[in-house]
Design a protein around this motif. Structure first.
Motif, mmCIF file in Angstrom:
data_model
loop_
_atom_site.group_PDB
_atom_site.id
_atom_site.type_symbol
_atom_site.label_atom_id
_atom_site.label_comp_id
_atom_site.label_asym_id
_atom_site.label_seq_id
_atom_site.Cartn_x
_atom_site.Cartn_y
_atom_site.Cartn_z
ATOM 1 N N GLN A 75 1.027 3.887 -3.008
ATOM 2 C CA GLN A 75 0.689 5.299 -2.798
ATOM 3 C C GLN A 75 1.825 6.198 -3.297
ATOM 4 N N TRP B 186 -2.364 0.685 -5.539
ATOM 5 C CA TRP B 186 -2.736 0.672 -4.122
ATOM 6 C C TRP B 186 -4.221 0.390 -3.911
ATOM 7 N N TYR C 168 0.836 -1.203 0.000
ATOM 8 C CA TYR C 168 0.000 0.000 0.000
ATOM 9 C C TYR C 168 0.871 1.254 0.000
ATOM 10 N N GLN C 169 1.902 1.251 0.846
ATOM 11 C CA GLN C 169 2.794 2.409 0.952
ATOM 12 C C GLN C 169 3.521 2.670 -0.371
ATOM 13 N N ALA D 281 -11.188 5.551 -4.296
ATOM 14 C CA ALA D 281 -10.054 5.855 -5.170
ATOM 15 C C ALA D 281 -10.536 6.164 -6.584
ATOM 16 N N ASN E 140 1.656 6.009 -6.936
ATOM 17 C CA ASN E 140 0.275 6.115 -7.407
ATOM 18 C C ASN E 140 -0.066 5.004 -8.392
#
Length: 198
Positions: free
Chosen positions: A124, A130, A120-121, A160, A127
């Protein structure tokens, strides 16, 4: 785990612009992806062995190999292949997320949480991907009956720009498990498909 995310060879090969495979390796990877799509894991294992022989730093080959081992229910070999893939390319969101999902399916929840957080990190930061990580993490939380956390994770995915359709299904299922039928109906009603009634 029986249902695996099947990766098309072109998508897989396009994951990292600085690690483009040779034409020979690309052919092996295409054959390996075909083996997964057609539920022929032994074809995938043969093709990935050739790809690795051709290029021992082919993270794509190890990734496909891991999925083939999953189809064969060979968890230990799958874990080893995932780890090889991530050692070569530690910031590939798709591979990290798949590894997290594999760990979750094998009830190694604490390790899965670390991998989801990492995916996820990184997703993100770049971009990229995620949203699927959030949706898959929701599935893992649902499997553990951590339904409130699952709902939060699905909603992150749904809010999102690139909403994965799987998040709507997961969210609806989590609400059903909570016996929150109104929100379940609403979630499935938002599913971006014509077969919403199914």
């Amino acid at each position: 785990i029986k249902s695996l995310p099947i990766i098309s060879a072109l998508l897989l090969i396009g994951c990292s612009s600085n690690m483009q495979p040779s034409k020979t390796e690309q052919n092996y990877l295409s054959n390996a992806a075909y083996g997964l799509r057609t539920n022929q894991p032994n074809v995938t294992l043969e093709a990935t062995a050739q790809a690795i022989k051709n290029n021992e730093n082919s993270y794509q080959a190890y990734y496909l190999q891991a999925q083939a081992y999953q189809q064969l229910d060979e968890s230990s070999n799958a874990a080893t292949s995932y780890e090889h893939s991530l050692k070569i390319n530690p910031s590939n969101v798709e591979v990290i997320n798949s590894y997290a999902t594999f760990l979750c399916a094998n009830q190694n929840y604490s390790a899965a949480e670390l991998q989801y957080a990492n995916a996820y990190q990184i997703g993100q930061r770049y971009n990229s991907g995620w949203e699927k990580v959030a949706s898959d993490h929701g599935d893992c939380l649902t499997n553990q009956n951590k339904l409130s956390l699952a709902v939060e994770s699905y909603q992150i995915a749904i809010n999102a720009p690139n909403k994965p359709a799987s998040a709507y299904l997961g969210l609806s299922y989590a609400y059903l498990m909570q016996q929150d039928y109104i929100h379940a109906a609403y979630a499935i009603g938002q599913y971006p498909s014509e077969d919403t009634t199914q």
